[in-house]
Design a protein around this motif. Structure first.
Motif, PDB file in Angstrom:
ATOM      1  N   ASN A  31       0.823  -1.203   0.000  1.00  0.00           N
ATOM      2  CA  ASN A  31       0.000   0.000   0.000  1.00  0.00           C
ATOM      3  C   ASN A  31       0.862   1.260   0.000  1.00  0.00           C
ATOM      4  O   ASN A  31       0.863   2.022   0.967  1.00  0.00           O
ATOM      5  CB  ASN A  31      -0.921  -0.003   1.227  1.00  0.00           C
ATOM      6  CG  ASN A  31      -1.926  -1.109   1.148  1.00  0.00           C
ATOM      7  OD1 ASN A  31      -1.801  -2.120   1.818  1.00  0.00           O
ATOM      8  ND2 ASN A  31      -2.920  -0.951   0.307  1.00  0.00           N
ATOM      9  N   PRO A  32       1.564   1.520  -1.091  1.00  0.00           N
ATOM     10  CA  PRO A  32       2.487   2.664  -1.097  1.00  0.00           C
ATOM     11  C   PRO A  32       1.824   4.022  -0.908  1.00  0.00           C
ATOM     12  O   PRO A  32       2.432   4.922  -0.350  1.00  0.00           O
ATOM     13  CB  PRO A  32       3.176   2.562  -2.462  1.00  0.00           C
ATOM     14  CG  PRO A  32       2.294   1.707  -3.291  1.00  0.00           C
ATOM     15  CD  PRO A  32       1.574   0.790  -2.348  1.00  0.00           C
ATOM     16  N   LYS A  33       0.566   4.200  -1.316  1.00  0.00           N
ATOM     17  CA  LYS A  33      -0.058   5.531  -1.163  1.00  0.00           C
ATOM     18  C   LYS A  33      -0.391   5.851   0.291  1.00  0.00           C
ATOM     19  O   LYS A  33      -0.596   7.000   0.640  1.00  0.00           O
ATOM     20  CB  LYS A  33      -1.274   5.681  -2.056  1.00  0.00           C
ATOM     21  CG  LYS A  33      -2.523   5.005  -1.599  1.00  0.00           C
ATOM     22  CD  LYS A  33      -3.675   5.321  -2.549  1.00  0.00           C
ATOM     23  CE  LYS A  33      -4.981   4.864  -1.960  1.00  0.00           C
ATOM     24  NZ  LYS A  33      -5.767   5.861  -1.344  1.00  0.00           N
ATOM     25  N   MET A  34      -0.433   4.845   1.156  1.00  0.00           N
ATOM     26  CA  MET A  34      -0.708   5.059   2.581  1.00  0.00           C
ATOM     27  C   MET A  34       0.568   5.383   3.357  1.00  0.00           C
ATOM     28  O   MET A  34       0.502   5.721   4.525  1.00  0.00           O
ATOM     29  CB  MET A  34      -1.318   3.802   3.208  1.00  0.00           C
ATOM     30  CG  MET A  34      -2.656   3.414   2.683  1.00  0.00           C
ATOM     31  SD  MET A  34      -3.165   1.861   3.456  1.00  0.00           S
ATOM     32  CE  MET A  34      -4.723   1.597   2.643  1.00  0.00           C
ATOM     33  N   THR A  50      -0.883   6.767   6.892  1.00  0.00           N
ATOM     34  CA  THR A  50      -2.135   7.518   6.910  1.00  0.00           C
ATOM     35  C   THR A  50      -3.210   6.671   6.247  1.00  0.00           C
ATOM     36  O   THR A  50      -3.059   6.265   5.097  1.00  0.00           O
ATOM     37  CB  THR A  50      -2.015   8.848   6.147  1.00  0.00           C
ATOM     38  OG1 THR A  50      -0.951   9.620   6.716  1.00  0.00           O
ATOM     39  CG2 THR A  50      -3.314   9.642   6.216  1.00  0.00           C
ATOM     40  N   LEU A  51      -4.275   6.392   7.000  1.00  0.00           N
ATOM     41  CA  LEU A  51      -5.433   5.683   6.461  1.00  0.00           C
ATOM     42  C   LEU A  51      -6.632   6.614   6.528  1.00  0.00           C
ATOM     43  O   LEU A  51      -6.976   7.128   7.598  1.00  0.00           O
ATOM     44  CB  LEU A  51      -5.738   4.420   7.260  1.00  0.00           C
ATOM     45  CG  LEU A  51      -4.824   3.244   6.985  1.00  0.00           C
ATOM     46  CD1 LEU A  51      -3.804   3.104   8.081  1.00  0.00           C
ATOM     47  CD2 LEU A  51      -5.650   1.996   6.872  1.00  0.00           C
ATOM     48  N   GLU A 106      -7.892  -1.714   8.590  1.00  0.00           N
ATOM     49  CA  GLU A 106      -8.983  -0.860   8.129  1.00  0.00           C
ATOM     50  C   GLU A 106      -9.172   0.316   9.082  1.00  0.00           C
ATOM     51  O   GLU A 106      -9.182   0.142  10.297  1.00  0.00           O
ATOM     52  CB  GLU A 106     -10.285  -1.664   8.076  1.00  0.00           C
ATOM     53  CG  GLU A 106     -11.495  -0.847   7.723  1.00  0.00           C
ATOM     54  CD  GLU A 106     -12.796  -1.641   7.783  1.00  0.00           C
ATOM     55  OE1 GLU A 106     -13.824  -1.086   7.355  1.00  0.00           O
ATOM     56  OE2 GLU A 106     -12.796  -2.792   8.260  1.00  0.00           O
ATOM     57  N   ASN A 107      -9.341   1.513   8.518  1.00  0.00           N
ATOM     58  CA  ASN A 107      -9.723   2.671   9.322  1.00  0.00           C
ATOM     59  C   ASN A 107     -11.235   2.584   9.509  1.00  0.00           C
ATOM     60  O   ASN A 107     -12.004   2.824   8.574  1.00  0.00           O
ATOM     61  CB  ASN A 107      -9.335   3.979   8.635  1.00  0.00           C
ATOM     62  CG  ASN A 107      -9.740   5.199   9.439  1.00  0.00           C
ATOM     63  OD1 ASN A 107     -10.517   5.111  10.375  1.00  0.00           O
ATOM     64  ND2 ASN A 107      -9.222   6.346   9.056  1.00  0.00           N
ATOM     65  N   ALA A 112      -9.302  10.597   9.361  1.00  0.00           N
ATOM     66  CA  ALA A 112      -8.038   9.970   8.969  1.00  0.00           C
ATOM     67  C   ALA A 112      -7.251   9.575  10.224  1.00  0.00           C
ATOM     68  O   ALA A 112      -7.289  10.278  11.236  1.00  0.00           O
ATOM     69  CB  ALA A 112      -7.211  10.921   8.114  1.00  0.00           C
ATOM     70  N   VAL A 113      -6.574   8.448  10.138  1.00  0.00           N
ATOM     71  CA  VAL A 113      -5.730   7.957  11.233  1.00  0.00           C
ATOM     72  C   VAL A 113      -4.287   8.013  10.761  1.00  0.00           C
ATOM     73  O   VAL A 113      -3.978   7.569   9.648  1.00  0.00           O
ATOM     74  CB  VAL A 113      -6.099   6.501  11.614  1.00  0.00           C
ATOM     75  CG1 VAL A 113      -5.141   5.956  12.649  1.00  0.00           C
ATOM     76  CG2 VAL A 113      -7.520   6.418  12.104  1.00  0.00           C
TER      77      VAL A 113
END
Length: 133
Positions: A31-34, A50-51, A106-107, A112-113
């Motif tokens: 999950n590179p975009k997170m 960041t989720l 999962e958020n 946003a977490v």
């Protein structure tokens, strides 16, 4: 000659599968975009995660690691074996974990977490071998 070429091709394919499987489970690759990788050395990787609300990761594992919550939020962890865990985070919460088995993160909250994850590469997740009786 043809048999040797088949063996070499087959061996290369098997090596690719093992390599792909090993790297595909790493959080930074899955999950590179997170992720915002802050440091990546031979012995550790520090990543700011960041989720967004409702966002889920792909299935992945972690080596032994330390986490530090940067924001409040609620995370659900869905393990491959069907078990689930829920975590309510507050800024400043921290924890240490042994290598983590395959799971989806999962958020489960409305905001946003963000948290810091420091993975110790020298202590990777290793799947348990089936014991024969």
């Amino acid at each position: 000659m043809k048999k040797n070429l088949s063996l070499i091709t087959g061996g290369a394919f098997i090596l690719f599968l093992f390599t792909f499987n090993a790297t595909a489970q790493e959080w930074k690759n899955v999950n590179p975009k997170m992720n915002h990788v802050l440091a990546d050395t031979t012995f550790l990787r520090a990543t700011e995660i960041t989720l967004e609300p409702g966002e889920k990761s792909d299935m992945h594992t972690h080596p032994a690691h330390f986490f530090y919550a940067l924001t409040s939020g609620k995370l659900m962890i869905h393990y491959q074996d069907g078990k689930e865990e829920s975590f309510v985070l507050e800024p400043g919460m921290a924890g240490v974990s042994a290598p983590e088995r395959p799971h989806i993160t999962e958020n489960a909250g409305p905001v946003a977490v963000k948290f810091l994850l420091v993975e110790l590469k020298e202590h990777p997740y290793v799947a348990a071998k089936n014991k024969k009786k």
